[in-house]
Design a protein around this motif. Structure first.
Motif, PDB file in Angstrom:
ATOM      1  N   PRO A 272       0.816  -1.226   0.000  1.00 30.61           N
ATOM      2  CA  PRO A 272       0.000   0.000   0.000  1.00 30.61           C
ATOM      3  C   PRO A 272       0.847   1.272   0.000  1.00 30.61           C
ATOM      4  N   GLU A 273       2.024   1.227   0.645  1.00 29.69           N
ATOM      5  CA  GLU A 273       2.899   2.405   0.703  1.00 29.69           C
ATOM      6  C   GLU A 273       3.491   2.737  -0.672  1.00 29.69           C
ATOM      7  N   MET A 274       3.505   1.751  -1.556  1.00 32.31           N
ATOM      8  CA  MET A 274       4.066   1.964  -2.901  1.00 32.31           C
ATOM      9  C   MET A 274       3.005   2.432  -3.892  1.00 32.31           C
ATOM     10  N   GLN A 275       1.745   2.597  -3.448  1.00 33.19           N
ATOM     11  CA  GLN A 275       0.665   2.945  -4.349  1.00 33.19           C
ATOM     12  C   GLN A 275       0.023   4.271  -3.930  1.00 33.19           C
ATOM     13  N   PHE A 276      -0.422   5.010  -4.949  1.00 35.30           N
ATOM     14  CA  PHE A 276      -1.178   6.250  -4.677  1.00 35.30           C
ATOM     15  C   PHE A 276      -2.205   6.440  -5.780  1.00 35.30           C
ATOM     16  N   GLN A 277      -3.442   6.724  -5.366  1.00 43.41           N
ATOM     17  CA  GLN A 277      -4.502   6.993  -6.338  1.00 43.41           C
ATOM     18  C   GLN A 277      -4.938   8.440  -6.241  1.00 43.41           C
ATOM     19  N   PHE A 278      -4.922   9.132  -7.369  1.00 41.68           N
ATOM     20  CA  PHE A 278      -5.404  10.512  -7.417  1.00 41.68           C
ATOM     21  C   PHE A 278      -6.913  10.549  -7.316  1.00 41.68           C
TER      22      PHE A 278
END
Length: 278
Positions: A272-278
């Protein structure tokens, strides 16, 4: 040099030198100070539309004027603005958009808007003409970027979800101090749906060691060397950096795509720390 012999004249000269030094210092601080942005996070401000350029049958680039030729919007990298308008029923609607310009673009900002037939805010932009004003509030968003934060970004974009990706990529690539690598997978239905294609290809040509773009089309033309169908785990594995503590995968697209990409990333071992959703 007799002028310097008396204590009074020496004192006068010393004061004059000090005043000049203070003036030069103040001028340096003033000139090096980052200009104040034009956005207000709490209140809508209106900006005049000065140019509208139709890119396709349902996509246009809108250029809005800032208060002065040296004004900047004041939007941090990867954040967005809220735009207020009226739908076809004259009801108020507010929707987030990411400008394709940066604060290095002074005096104006631009929005590339895809106008959907049933879109409520799309109606507002479809009706906008040069001279009209757009109400804007911001900045908004959870994304915060610092140089050196990651070694590389993977980007998964669909449709108009390219705009925050383009903004982040431009900010990285146009900063000679930033060596972060950017790997973009950009999905659309048809070739004509690809937004900012010329700009993306220009970045790939100008920064070949730092920026890669891979296009995916659901309905490709007869001659096509990109991906076909939907973005798959195999495409992500091939075209994005592998899971690691110093990489991050950004995603922005329609809700079904975002959900599918989250599943792919989880299955490939991206935490989860490696992912980001705008």
């Amino acid at each position: 040099m007799d002028f310097l012999q008396t204590p009074e004249n020496q004192l006068f000269l010393g004061v004059a030198v000090a005043i000049v030094a203070i003036g030069i210092g103040a001028l340096y601080l003033y000139s090096s100070k980052k200009p104040k942005g034009c956005l207000d996070p709490e209140n809508f401000r209106e900006f005049k539309l000065v140019k509208r350029h139709q890119l396709s049958h349902n996509v246009a680039k809108f250029t809005f004027e800032l208060p002065t030729p040296t004004s900047v919007l004041g939007l941090p990298i990867g954040q967005h603005i809220s735009c207020r308008g009226k739908d076809s029923q004259s009801e108020e609607v507010i929707k987030p958009y990411t400008p394709t310009t940066l604060d290095s673009d002074v005096g104006y900002f631009e929005l590339v808007i895809k106008m959907y037939p049933q879109g409520r805010m799309s109606h507002h932009f479809r009706e906008m003409r040069v001279g009209d004003y757009l109400a804007v509030k911001g900045p908004k968003g959870r994304f915060k970027y610092q140089i050196g934060e990651v070694r590389a970004f993977g980007m998964l974009a669909g449709g108009s979800g390219i705009t925050p990706m383009f903004q982040v990529a431009r900010a990285i690539l146009e900063n000679p101090k930033d060596r972060t690598k950017v790997h973009l997978i950009y999905a659309n239905v048809t070739y004509e749906d690809i937004l900012l294609k010329d700009e993306l290809n220009g970045l790939a040509a100008k920064y070949p060691d730092q920026f890669k773009v891979y296009y995916v089309l659901n309905q490709p033309p007869d001659v096509w060397d990109g991906g076909v169908g939907f973005v798959t785990k195999e495409m992500i594995e091939t075209h994005c950096p592998a899971p690691a503590h110093d990489i991050k995968i950004l995603r922005c697209g329609p809700p079904p795509m975002n959900k599918a990409m989250a599943g792919h990333l989880d299955a490939l071992g991206y935490s989860p720390e490696m992912q980001f959703q705008f």
